[in-house]
Scaffold this active site. Structure first.
Site, PDB file in Angstrom:
ATOM      1  N   LYS A  54       0.842  -1.197   0.000  1.00  0.00           N
ATOM      2  CA  LYS A  54       0.000   0.000   0.000  1.00  0.00           C
ATOM      3  C   LYS A  54       0.878   1.249   0.000  1.00  0.00           C
ATOM      4  O   LYS A  54       0.603   2.224  -0.706  1.00  0.00           O
ATOM      5  CB  LYS A  54      -0.932  -0.012   1.216  1.00  0.00           C
ATOM      6  CG  LYS A  54      -2.079  -0.994   1.034  1.00  0.00           C
ATOM      7  CD  LYS A  54      -2.813  -1.306   2.318  1.00  0.00           C
ATOM      8  CE  LYS A  54      -3.760  -2.487   2.075  1.00  0.00           C
ATOM      9  NZ  LYS A  54      -4.247  -3.114   3.281  1.00  0.00           N
ATOM     10  N   GLN A  98      -5.415  -2.193   9.304  1.00  0.00           N
ATOM     11  CA  GLN A  98      -5.163  -3.509   8.721  1.00  0.00           C
ATOM     12  C   GLN A  98      -5.717  -4.628   9.611  1.00  0.00           C
ATOM     13  O   GLN A  98      -5.492  -4.641  10.820  1.00  0.00           O
ATOM     14  CB  GLN A  98      -3.644  -3.684   8.519  1.00  0.00           C
ATOM     15  CG  GLN A  98      -3.245  -4.934   7.777  1.00  0.00           C
ATOM     16  CD  GLN A  98      -3.664  -4.933   6.305  1.00  0.00           C
ATOM     17  OE1 GLN A  98      -3.745  -3.892   5.671  1.00  0.00           O
ATOM     18  NE2 GLN A  98      -3.948  -6.104   5.772  1.00  0.00           N
ATOM     19  N   ASP A 123     -11.948   1.515   3.416  1.00  0.00           N
ATOM     20  CA  ASP A 123     -12.273   0.086   3.352  1.00  0.00           C
ATOM     21  C   ASP A 123     -13.764  -0.127   3.095  1.00  0.00           C
ATOM     22  O   ASP A 123     -14.179  -1.238   2.744  1.00  0.00           O
ATOM     23  CB  ASP A 123     -11.944  -0.587   4.699  1.00  0.00           C
ATOM     24  CG  ASP A 123     -10.655  -1.385   4.667  1.00  0.00           C
ATOM     25  OD1 ASP A 123     -10.324  -1.932   3.595  1.00  0.00           O
ATOM     26  OD2 ASP A 123      -9.995  -1.461   5.707  1.00  0.00           O
TER      27      ASP A 123
HETATM   28  N1  GUN Z   1      -6.600  -7.537   5.607  1.00  0.00           N
HETATM   29  C1  GUN Z   1      -6.703  -8.268   4.465  1.00  0.00           C
HETATM   30  N2  GUN Z   1      -7.448  -7.617   3.545  1.00  0.00           N
HETATM   31  C2  GUN Z   1      -7.844  -6.453   4.122  1.00  0.00           C
HETATM   32  C3  GUN Z   1      -8.628  -5.341   3.664  1.00  0.00           C
HETATM   33  O1  GUN Z   1      -9.145  -5.306   2.551  1.00  0.00           O
HETATM   34  N3  GUN Z   1      -8.779  -4.325   4.562  1.00  0.00           N
HETATM   35  C4  GUN Z   1      -8.248  -4.354   5.807  1.00  0.00           C
HETATM   36  N4  GUN Z   1      -8.465  -3.308   6.600  1.00  0.00           N
HETATM   37  N5  GUN Z   1      -7.501  -5.362   6.247  1.00  0.00           N
HETATM   38  C5  GUN Z   1      -7.303  -6.404   5.412  1.00  0.00           C
END
Ligand code: GUN
Length: 293
Positions: A54, A98, A123
């Site tokens: 990211k 996350q 998200d």
């Molecule tokens: N962990 C794995 N995929 C995701 C996601 O799309 N968003 C978040 N916040 N955590 C994750």
């Protein structure tokens, strides 16, 4: 017949290019690039990789980027205080916490995610955004299903009027996928572990989305000839072997188009996160009123 291969990298590049262009337009109007903050609690190795990716995407697109690493032992209160600070931070357009959270604070996941300002919830997990999505209104939507929708659009595969079967009813993929498809005027059946006649329902679908979490769950006899098959599953079946929910080798002979795993829709998630960050920046600006420079 061999299906058209829908490769994630092709669509991810297009989505990122679009996000970059839109971010630059935003910066021209408001004097700053959109900013993404990612909070990670603990040392989960898979999460560390996602967070690094990211950060790389932010660098590539010229976004402002903040990484907040908290120790495994961080308390709920510490995490909430960080979220409050990011909610107030004008440089930050999007906040992502996350998942999974460490065991000690995992029971508070809902409370933690609900603390994120809905306008910064890139998200799309906040109940306000879930509600807007269900009502068919403009909302920040979960990145993986939103990425699948974008991929269909970019591939020229229409959803309007089509029959779609989604297998899996998770809050992160299955349910938002259902609502996004419905908003696109598809006739959608949301299937799950209790669904009777699953094979027959899937065989009627022009588009089949698999988000089950079971390796090779979708077999060729479940697919309508010529259908588009989107595989959202990521299953580790050996230390270095990832497979999807679709039995790719047999299904590709029946489907009209298919996403591979790895190299499929997984690559769209971060690209869509960048799009959501620009959208969040715009939504906050709209709320503040027009203060163009
Ligand atoms: N962990 C794995 N995929 C995701 C996601 O799309 N968003 C978040 N916040 N955590 C994750």
């Amino acid at each position: 017949m061999t299906a058209r291969l829908l490769e994630g990298k092709v669509f991810a590049a297009k989505i990122k290019e679009e996000a970059k262009r839109e971010a630059e337009e935003f910066a021209e109007a408001y004097g700053r690039m959109p900013g993404l903050a990612v909070i990670i609690v603990g040392e989960d190795p898979a999460s560390q990789v996602y967070v690094r990716n990211k950060e790389k995407a932010c660098e590539e697109l010229g976004f402002i980027s903040k990484q907040i690493q908290l120790p495994e032992t961080a308390t709920k209160e510490e995490l909430l205080a960080r979220i409050d600070a990011l909610n107030r931070d004008e440089e930050i357009s999007g906040i992502l916490c996350q998942l999974p959270l460490p065991e000690a604070i995992a029971p508070y996941e809902s409370e933690i995610l609900e603390r994120i300002d809905p306008l910064k919830d890139v998200d799309g997990f906040h109940p306000v955004n879930v509600g807007l999505l269900v009502m068919g209104k403009k909302a920040l939507s979960p990145c993986t299903p939103a990425g699948c929708m974008k991929m269909l659009e970019l591939s020229g595969i229409p959803v309007d009027g089509k029959r779609v079967a989604v297998i899996g009813r998770s809050n992160i993929v299955g349910k938002p996928m259902f609502h996004l498809l419905l908003a696109g005027h598809a006739t959608v059946t949301l299937c799950h572990s209790h669904t009777e006649n699953l094979k027959e329902i899937c065989r009627e679908a022009d588009i089949l989305v698999a988000a089950v979490g079971k390796p090779h769950f979708v077999t060729a006899d479940m697919v309508k000839p010529g259908a588009t098959v989107i595989d959202v599953g990521i299953n580790r079946i050996a230390p270095k072997k990832l497979v999807g929910d679709v039995d790719f080798e047999s299904v590709k002979e029946v489907a009209g188009a298919i996403t591979p795993v790895p190299g499929g829709v997984g690559l769209l998630t971060i690209a869509t996160l960048m799009m959501n960050t620009v959208e969040a920046a715009r939504l906050q600006q709209e709320k503040q009123g027009e203060t163009r420079i």
